[in-house]
Design an enzyme around this catalytic site. Structure first.
Site, PDB file in Angstrom:
ATOM      1  N   GLY A 174      -3.828  -2.403  -6.776  1.00 58.14           N
ATOM      2  CA  GLY A 174      -4.265  -1.352  -7.696  1.00 58.14           C
ATOM      3  C   GLY A 174      -3.127  -0.927  -8.604  1.00 58.14           C
ATOM      4  O   GLY A 174      -2.258  -1.710  -8.970  1.00 58.14           O
ATOM      5  N   GLY A 175      -3.144   0.354  -8.943  1.00 61.47           N
ATOM      6  CA  GLY A 175      -2.111   0.873  -9.841  1.00 61.47           C
ATOM      7  C   GLY A 175      -0.723   0.771  -9.246  1.00 61.47           C
ATOM      8  O   GLY A 175       0.279   0.884  -9.962  1.00 61.47           O
ATOM      9  N   GLY A 409      13.330 -22.089 -37.650  1.00 62.63           N
ATOM     10  CA  GLY A 409      13.330 -20.708 -37.167  1.00 62.63           C
ATOM     11  C   GLY A 409      14.091 -20.585 -35.860  1.00 62.63           C
ATOM     12  O   GLY A 409      14.702 -19.552 -35.567  1.00 62.63           O
ATOM     13  N   ALA A 410      14.047 -21.659 -35.071  1.00 66.12           N
ATOM     14  CA  ALA A 410      14.728 -21.606 -33.781  1.00 66.12           C
ATOM     15  C   ALA A 410      16.238 -21.470 -33.968  1.00 66.12           C
ATOM     16  O   ALA A 410      16.923 -20.841 -33.158  1.00 66.12           O
ATOM     17  CB  ALA A 410      14.378 -22.833 -32.965  1.00 66.12           C
TER      18      ALA A 410
HETATM   19  C1  HXC Z   1      -5.576   5.154   3.225  1.00 64.56           C
HETATM   20  C2  HXC Z   1      -5.279   3.046   4.009  1.00 64.56           C
HETATM   21  C3  HXC Z   1      -5.219   2.540   2.691  1.00 64.56           C
HETATM   22  C4  HXC Z   1      -5.367   3.459   1.622  1.00 64.56           C
HETATM   23  C5  HXC Z   1      -4.964   0.897   4.030  1.00 64.56           C
HETATM   24  N1  HXC Z   1      -5.124   1.987   4.797  1.00 64.56           N
HETATM   25  N2  HXC Z   1      -5.036   1.210   2.740  1.00 64.56           N
HETATM   26  N3  HXC Z   1      -5.437   4.342   4.260  1.00 64.56           N
HETATM   27  N4  HXC Z   1      -5.545   4.756   1.942  1.00 64.56           N
HETATM   28  N5  HXC Z   1      -5.309   3.066   0.349  1.00 64.56           N
HETATM   29  C6  HXC Z   1      -5.103   2.080   6.249  1.00 64.56           C
HETATM   30  C7  HXC Z   1      -6.315   1.396   6.883  1.00 64.56           C
HETATM   31  O1  HXC Z   1      -7.399   2.314   6.939  1.00 64.56           O
HETATM   32  C8  HXC Z   1      -5.772   1.059   8.242  1.00 64.56           C
HETATM   33  O2  HXC Z   1      -5.782   2.244   9.026  1.00 64.56           O
HETATM   34  C9  HXC Z   1      -4.328   0.728   7.977  1.00 64.56           C
HETATM   35  O3  HXC Z   1      -4.013   1.300   6.720  1.00 64.56           O
HETATM   36  C10 HXC Z   1      -4.077  -0.759   7.868  1.00 64.56           C
HETATM   37  O4  HXC Z   1      -5.016  -1.296   6.974  1.00 64.56           O
HETATM   38  P1  HXC Z   1      -5.859  -2.593   7.303  1.00 64.56           P
HETATM   39  O5  HXC Z   1      -6.944  -2.671   6.304  1.00 64.56           O
HETATM   40  O6  HXC Z   1      -6.224  -2.604   8.755  1.00 64.56           O
HETATM   41  O7  HXC Z   1      -4.775  -3.722   7.067  1.00 64.56           O
HETATM   42  P2  HXC Z   1      -4.983  -5.179   6.473  1.00 64.56           P
HETATM   43  O8  HXC Z   1      -6.137  -5.855   7.114  1.00 64.56           O
HETATM   44  O9  HXC Z   1      -3.646  -5.828   6.586  1.00 64.56           O
HETATM   45  O10 HXC Z   1      -5.365  -4.993   4.935  1.00 64.56           O
HETATM   46  C11 HXC Z   1      -4.424  -4.420   4.050  1.00 64.56           C
HETATM   47  C12 HXC Z   1      -5.094  -4.080   2.710  1.00 64.56           C
HETATM   48  C13 HXC Z   1      -6.334  -3.197   2.948  1.00 64.56           C
HETATM   49  C14 HXC Z   1      -5.510  -5.356   2.003  1.00 64.56           C
HETATM   50  C15 HXC Z   1      -4.051  -3.387   1.840  1.00 64.56           C
HETATM   51  O11 HXC Z   1      -5.972  -2.124   3.823  1.00 64.56           O
HETATM   52  C16 HXC Z   1      -6.884  -2.638   1.691  1.00 64.56           C
HETATM   53  O12 HXC Z   1      -7.624  -3.327   0.984  1.00 64.56           O
HETATM   54  N6  HXC Z   1      -6.554  -1.393   1.430  1.00 64.56           N
HETATM   55  C17 HXC Z   1      -7.014  -0.731   0.217  1.00 64.56           C
HETATM   56  C18 HXC Z   1      -6.294  -1.250  -1.002  1.00 64.56           C
HETATM   57  C19 HXC Z   1      -6.682  -0.485  -2.212  1.00 64.56           C
HETATM   58  O13 HXC Z   1      -7.719  -0.791  -2.838  1.00 64.56           O
HETATM   59  N7  HXC Z   1      -5.939   0.588  -2.481  1.00 64.56           N
HETATM   60  C20 HXC Z   1      -6.234   1.505  -3.532  1.00 64.56           C
HETATM   61  C21 HXC Z   1      -5.801   0.844  -4.822  1.00 64.56           C
HETATM   62  S1  HXC Z   1      -6.084   1.850  -6.157  1.00 64.56           S
HETATM   63  P3  HXC Z   1      -5.964   2.219  10.616  1.00 64.56           P
HETATM   64  O14 HXC Z   1      -6.044   3.660  10.975  1.00 64.56           O
HETATM   65  O15 HXC Z   1      -7.229   1.451  10.860  1.00 64.56           O
HETATM   66  O16 HXC Z   1      -4.758   1.533  11.145  1.00 64.56           O
HETATM   67  C22 HXC Z   1      -4.626   2.580  -6.357  1.00 64.56           C
HETATM   68  C23 HXC Z   1      -4.651   3.525  -7.489  1.00 64.56           C
HETATM   69  C24 HXC Z   1      -3.280   3.838  -7.923  1.00 64.56           C
HETATM   70  O17 HXC Z   1      -3.701   2.373  -5.701  1.00 64.56           O
HETATM   71  C25 HXC Z   1      -3.400   4.384  -9.283  1.00 64.56           C
HETATM   72  C26 HXC Z   1      -2.119   4.534  -9.931  1.00 64.56           C
HETATM   73  C27 HXC Z   1      -2.293   4.523 -11.411  1.00 64.56           C
END
Ligand code: HXC
Length: 519
Positions: A174-175, A409-410
């Site tokens: 994401g971001g 140009g290069a």
């Molecule tokens: C809260 C989160 C989290 C999140 C992961 N966890 N991402 N908790 N917010 N964004 C937690 C899970 O619930 C889990 O908790 C633990 O972290 C480990 O995650 P898993 O999914 O079990 O691990 P894994 O299988 O290795 O997968 C990792 C992952 C996946 C691919 C990163 O967790 C995922 O897709 N997360 C979301 C990614 C995402 O879309 N983020 C937001 C992006 S938008 P438990 O308690 O079960 O251990 C963004 C906006 C920013 O970032 C904007 C700025 C401009």
């Protein structure tokens, strides 16, 4: 102090709990994925016993009650921040801890990162981010987004003041990818790190395409295709060694010079091999890295973006122990032609060197810009202009050596004299002209060639004449566009003397808010 007292006991309990938190992380979560923990990464990064953590006991902001109010209340809120020494010099770090809520970024986590960024900027020391995070913490909603924005803002304020390095050691989704993108260099570890704006699930939903994490945003994709990552290593330990090596070439901030490292090489080393590497046949390729390695202090070339736009080679090296940035065309790849990606790669490198007082050496053998619809339609004009702008705008000492082709140009772009080159040398093999012999002869003698009984023979004859009369280094030398035609074997000594002469170079620039580089 009353060491049997309640407060001291509380202090010890907290320390124990914190240690246990780290141990659990090691055993359960990270090692099984082939990853180190945040604490282990920090230990590898800093000189032994120099790391000092701050804000170790901060706790997350509880988002409230209800289904999404439940978050793990761990010490540190999923990120370790602090300072230590790398190669004896102070550096600041944040290291995200994936074992705490996936290293997700909530408001306290973000505040900690912002705090350490502020410190690094104020102290004038490099800022290193070790990233292993699921991105914005979903439960904390807008506070997480605001947290990211505050980090990006600091990345930009620090740009060109302190070196900023991002090391991706897990997810960056994401971001979250934009903080690394705003920093100077991105390191990734193969197989365990990935970066993308939208992940495979979204790609499937929106485009109905099946891609894996690695295919979409793995380390090699970003090293070879997108150019987002400049360095990729096979494991975390080597990735961290790479960061240490890079830092050894850089000053701590824009007001300092890079450190001097005596490499024990001789200034006046004559390299006769240099007379033979460039082939007589102008269409034959050779490896520019052979030339680089013979000129610089032995073994000091540290290539940047090795697998991206390989028709240009960039990297740091030392000459008489001093850091320089090298930018050279690579005749081995696409004949060293300049295209969109190589122009952008070169331009960004020049901007970095200029911001951090690193002199630039350009080794030139370039047939020109790559022609064709693809390049024109995708903006070679706009992107090529970046290289032109970056060279022209930079004020560090700049030296060019033309080894062979320098056409059109290069010629202008590659740090020519009139673009601000301080010393411009050429080897006797240099070909400097508006265009190559075949093109020039075809235009100037179109009629004669059309009327000739043997146009190929005539063309060859005229091409030889063209080289003798125009496309050689002596014409440019006699007109002052080249300062000196030098013996290739003597290049190292010449460069050392020239950079020494430029040591106190000072350029005053007119006052302005900032220029408008063609982005
Ligand atoms: C809260 C989160 C989290 C999140 C992961 N966890 N991402 N908790 N917010 N964004 C937690 C899970 O619930 C889990 O908790 C633990 O972290 C480990 O995650 P898993 O999914 O079990 O691990 P894994 O299988 O290795 O997968 C990792 C992952 C996946 C691919 C990163 O967790 C995922 O897709 N997360 C979301 C990614 C995402 O879309 N983020 C937001 C992006 S938008 P438990 O308690 O079960 O251990 C963004 C906006 C920013 O970032 C904007 C700025 C401009």
């Amino acid at each position: 102090m009353d060491i049997d007292g309640k407060l001291y006991k509380r202090f010890l309990t907290r320390q124990e709990q914190y240690m246990k938190q780290h141990e659990d992380a090691v055993n359960e979560k990270q090692h099984s994925k082939g990853k180190l923990t945040a604490a282990e990464r920090i230990e590898l990064l800093f000189d032994p016993d120099t790391f000092e953590e701050i804000d170790a006991f901060s706790k997350p902001m509880l988002p409230g009650s209800g289904e999404f109010g439940k978050i793990i209340s761990a010490y540190g809120d999923g990120v370790i921040i602090g300072h230590g020494k790398i190669g004896g010099r102070v550096a600041f770090v944040y290291a995200q801890d994936f074992t705490i809520m996936g290293g997700s970024l909530g408001s306290v986590h973000a505040t900690k990162i912002a705090k350490i960024q502020d410190m690094a900027l104020k102290m004038g020391a490099p800022m290193i981010g070790l990233i292993d995070s699921g991105g914005a913490r979903i439960q904390e909603g807008v506070a997480s987004l605001a947290g990211y924005a505050s980090i990006f803002h600091r990345n930009v304020k620090s740009s060109g003041v302190i070196p900023q390095i991002s090391v991706i050691m897990g997810p960056a989704a994401g971001g979250a990818v934009y903080s690394p993108a705003l920093t100077d260099f991105v390191f990734m570890t193969n197989k365990t790190s990935y970066m993308f704006v939208t992940g495979p699930n979204v790609v499937k939903e929106v485009l109905n395409e099946n891609v894996t994490f690695d295919e979409l945003g793995g380390a090699n994709i970003h090293m070879q295709k997108s150019g987002v990552a400049q360095f990729v290593y096979e494991d975390e330990e080597n990735t961290i060694r790479g960061v240490q090596k890079l830092l050894s070439y850089l000053p701590s901030n824009n007001l300092e010079n890079p450190p001097l490292v005596d490499c024990g090489d001789r200034d006046e080393r004559i390299e006769e091999k240099l007379r033979d590497i460039v082939p007589d046949d102008p269409n034959k390729p050779y490896d520019i890295k052979e030339i680089i390695n013979l000129i610089i202090d032995k073994g000091t070339f540290f290539e940047v973006s090795e697998n991206y736009a390989q028709n240009i080679v960039i990297g740091f090296a030392r000459l008489r122990g001093k850091s320089i940035g090298i930018l050279s065309n690579q005749p081995k790849v696409l004949a060293g032609v300049l295209d969109i990606n190589s122009s952008v790669k070169g331009a960004r490198f020049i901007r970095f060197c200029d911001a951090f007082n690193i002199p630039i050496l350009t080794l030139e053998d370039v047939p020109g810009f790559l022609p064709g619809m693809d390049q024109e339609h995708n903006g070679i004009i706009r992107h090529g202009a970046k290289l032109l702008y970056a060279y022209s705008d930079s004020t560090v000492p700049k030296i060019t050596v033309i080894l062979r082709k320098s056409y059109g140009g290069a010629y202008c772009v590659m740090n020519s004299k009139n673009l601000g080159g301080d010393f411009n040398f050429a080897w006797p093999t240099a070909e400097i002209a508006v265009m190559g012999p075949e093109g020039a002869v075809s235009i100037l003698f179109r009629k004669d060639l059309a009327e000739s009984d043997d146009p190929d023979k005539l063309k060859k004859k005229l091409a030889v004449k063209y080289r003798e009369e125009i496309a050689n280094p002596f014409v440019a030398d006699e007109k002052g566009y080249i300062d000196e035609v030098i013996d290739p074997a003597d290049t190292r000594r010449k460069l050392i003397a020239a950079f020494e002469a430029l040591e106190n170079k000072h350029v005053s620039v007119p006052s302005r808010k900032h220029g408008n580089i063609p982005l």
